[in-house]
Design an enzyme around this catalytic site. Sequence first.
Site, PDB file in Angstrom:
ATOM      1  CG  HIS A   1      -8.799   1.653  -2.841  1.00 55.53           C
ATOM      2  ND1 HIS A   1      -8.280   1.846  -1.580  1.00 55.53           N
ATOM      3  CD2 HIS A   1      -9.747   2.636  -3.008  1.00 55.53           C
ATOM      4  CE1 HIS A   1      -8.898   2.841  -0.980  1.00 55.53           C
ATOM      5  NE2 HIS A   1      -9.783   3.353  -1.807  1.00 55.53           N
TER       6      HIS A   1
ATOM      7  CG  HIS B   1      -1.825  -1.193   1.264  1.00 52.62           C
ATOM      8  ND1 HIS B   1      -1.513  -2.341   1.970  1.00 52.62           N
ATOM      9  CD2 HIS B   1      -3.016  -1.432   0.664  1.00 52.62           C
ATOM     10  CE1 HIS B   1      -2.476  -3.220   1.815  1.00 52.62           C
ATOM     11  NE2 HIS B   1      -3.393  -2.708   1.024  1.00 52.62           N
TER      12      HIS B   1
ATOM     13  N   GLY C   1     -11.467  -0.587  -7.980  1.00 54.78           N
ATOM     14  CA  GLY C   1     -12.359   0.329  -8.674  1.00 54.78           C
ATOM     15  C   GLY C   1     -12.017   0.617 -10.118  1.00 54.78           C
TER      16      GLY C   1
ATOM     17  CB  SER D   1     -16.955  -5.594  -6.938  1.00 51.59           C
ATOM     18  OG  SER D   1     -16.224  -4.432  -7.283  1.00 51.59           O
TER      19      SER D   1
END
Length: 208
Positions: free
Chosen positions: A122, A102, A156, A177
């Site tokens: 992300h 990260h 995303g 997702s």
Amino acid sequence: MKGIHLITNGKSTKKELAQLRTMHHYFDYIHVREKSKTAAELMQILDFLAGIGIPLSKVIINDRVDLAVMKGCTGVQLAYNSLPVTLVKKQFPDLKIGKSVHSIEEAWKAEKDGADFILYGHIYHSKSKQGVKPRGIQALQRVAKSISIPTIAVGGIHPEQVEEVLGAGAKGLAMISAFWESPAPLQAAKAYYERFNHWEEEHFERTL
């Protein structure tokens, strides 16, 4: 380890996993990330995937080095609370090791310790990271350009952002997702696949 990585979402049913029988060729790697599952349950998932024709040589399992080795998976994805990269690489030099990072400092350490690739994110606003500020494309670029091992971007990413992500230096992207929560997973897989390969073809042509 470049390409499109599909990561399970921790709640996929056998029916949902069965979709991969006819779709897995759209993904270069499939990550089994099921943190709540026991070793026996994870073994069943791996056996199920193999049973529907998915070669375990393209499967990466999160954290469980033992299962990755025993079942012949191509690699293991390690997190901050996993075994050290150095130890796993020393004991299993042929196992591909991904490290979730990260920050740029964590990326440097992962490469120094012997990781074969990093998973960084992300990048954009993500459903799984509600209320958490995304790191953004500039941070991705700084990380990707600072190391020699592949950076796989996650978080995303929509199809229309694939070129931006790859242009920032990432060698691949991960889907969670975007696939598992899509009303049309086949169309989603195709969209990312086509965008990725189109960028690859154009980039290759520009370097000739």
